[in-house]
Design a protein around this motif. Sequence first.
Motif, PDB file in Angstrom:
ATOM      1  N   SER A  58       0.839  -1.194   0.000  1.00  0.00           N
ATOM      2  CA  SER A  58       0.000   0.000   0.000  1.00  0.00           C
ATOM      3  C   SER A  58       0.869   1.237   0.000  1.00  0.00           C
ATOM      4  CB  SER A  58      -0.954  -0.022   1.188  1.00  0.00           C
ATOM      5  OG  SER A  58      -0.242  -0.145   2.386  1.00  0.00           O
TER       6      SER A  58
ATOM      7  N   ASN B 212       0.403   3.773  -1.798  1.00  0.00           N
ATOM      8  CA  ASN B 212       0.395   4.348  -3.144  1.00  0.00           C
ATOM      9  C   ASN B 212       1.771   4.346  -3.818  1.00  0.00           C
ATOM     10  OD1 ASN B 212      -2.394   4.942  -2.833  1.00  0.00           O
ATOM     11  ND2 ASN B 212      -1.815   6.697  -1.592  1.00  0.00           N
TER      12      ASN B 212
ATOM     13  N   VAL C 188       4.779   4.427  -6.432  1.00  0.00           N
ATOM     14  CA  VAL C 188       4.994   5.077  -7.724  1.00  0.00           C
ATOM     15  C   VAL C 188       6.145   4.347  -8.408  1.00  0.00           C
ATOM     16  CG1 VAL C 188       5.663   7.201  -8.899  1.00  0.00           C
ATOM     17  CG2 VAL C 188       4.170   7.294  -6.881  1.00  0.00           C
TER      18      VAL C 188
ATOM     19  N   SER D 131      -2.133  -1.436  -3.678  1.00  0.00           N
ATOM     20  CA  SER D 131      -3.142  -0.402  -3.503  1.00  0.00           C
ATOM     21  C   SER D 131      -2.634   0.937  -4.019  1.00  0.00           C
ATOM     22  CB  SER D 131      -3.496  -0.273  -2.020  1.00  0.00           C
ATOM     23  OG  SER D 131      -4.426   0.763  -1.824  1.00  0.00           O
ATOM     24  N   GLY D 132      -3.406   1.547  -4.916  1.00  0.00           N
ATOM     25  CA  GLY D 132      -3.122   2.909  -5.353  1.00  0.00           C
ATOM     26  C   GLY D 132      -1.835   3.101  -6.126  1.00  0.00           C
ATOM     27  N   ILE D 133      -1.482   2.183  -6.998  1.00  0.00           N
ATOM     28  CA  ILE D 133      -0.228   2.280  -7.749  1.00  0.00           C
ATOM     29  C   ILE D 133      -0.319   3.347  -8.842  1.00  0.00           C
ATOM     30  CG2 ILE D 133      -0.846   0.537  -9.468  1.00  0.00           C
ATOM     31  CD1 ILE D 133       2.052  -0.514  -9.180  1.00  0.00           C
ATOM     32  N   THR D 134       0.788   4.047  -9.067  1.00  0.00           N
ATOM     33  CA  THR D 134       0.934   4.947 -10.207  1.00  0.00           C
ATOM     34  C   THR D 134       2.173   4.495 -10.965  1.00  0.00           C
ATOM     35  OG1 THR D 134      -0.082   6.801  -9.051  1.00  0.00           O
ATOM     36  CG2 THR D 134       1.292   7.329 -10.946  1.00  0.00           C
TER      37      THR D 134
ATOM     38  N   GLY E 113      -7.937   0.361  -4.780  1.00  0.00           N
ATOM     39  CA  GLY E 113      -7.816   1.814  -4.795  1.00  0.00           C
ATOM     40  C   GLY E 113      -7.947   2.319  -6.210  1.00  0.00           C
ATOM     41  N   THR E 114      -7.183   3.322  -6.539  1.00  0.00           N
ATOM     42  CA  THR E 114      -7.248   3.910  -7.872  1.00  0.00           C
ATOM     43  C   THR E 114      -5.882   3.813  -8.533  1.00  0.00           C
ATOM     44  OG1 THR E 114      -6.839   6.076  -6.902  1.00  0.00           O
ATOM     45  CG2 THR E 114      -9.130   5.498  -7.349  1.00  0.00           C
ATOM     46  N   GLY E 115      -5.640   2.733  -9.233  1.00  0.00           N
ATOM     47  CA  GLY E 115      -4.395   2.575  -9.963  1.00  0.00           C
ATOM     48  C   GLY E 115      -4.371   3.466 -11.186  1.00  0.00           C
ATOM     49  N   THR E 116      -3.196   3.978 -11.522  1.00  0.00           N
ATOM     50  CA  THR E 116      -3.052   4.854 -12.677  1.00  0.00           C
ATOM     51  C   THR E 116      -1.945   4.336 -13.571  1.00  0.00           C
ATOM     52  OG1 THR E 116      -3.745   6.753 -11.349  1.00  0.00           O
ATOM     53  CG2 THR E 116      -2.654   7.225 -13.441  1.00  0.00           C
TER      54      THR E 116
ATOM     55  N   GLY F  72      -9.356   2.230 -11.557  1.00  0.00           N
ATOM     56  CA  GLY F  72      -8.132   2.768 -12.112  1.00  0.00           C
ATOM     57  C   GLY F  72      -8.385   3.587 -13.353  1.00  0.00           C
TER      58      GLY F  72
END
Length: 131
Positions: free
Chosen positions: A7, A9, A11, A24-27, A43-46, A64
Amino acid sequence: GPSVTLSANPVIRGGEFISEASVSGITASDCTLTMLGSAALTGTGTLMERTTLFWNSSGTITGGTAFGGGIIDAEQAVNSFTITNFTFYPGSGLLDRFKRGTYTNAFILAGGGDVGDRQFRFGPERQLLPT
């Protein structure tokens, strides 16, 4: 291991990332991501430009966004998986010619253009219901 969730997030810029753990929440940008086993993307992957996500997992992608050059490639494995919510910008896409995916909600096509401005492959004789 597979029972771990990454987790905070993460990058990732450049290179390669391989995981059997949920993330969780990867960019990610300018890289290759490979998810294995039952790993989930929560979460919100980008997925930014020039990023391919090889979805070899049976886990769920809960949300995502893929920008131009961000591709989800689900054609390297045979196990089923689910995408709950996902937004695709022009130049992005989802490759699933073997019909592995179940898509809980309609995809959002953001950033202008139409479906032809994205790279989608869903396999033959597949029924998808747009909203």
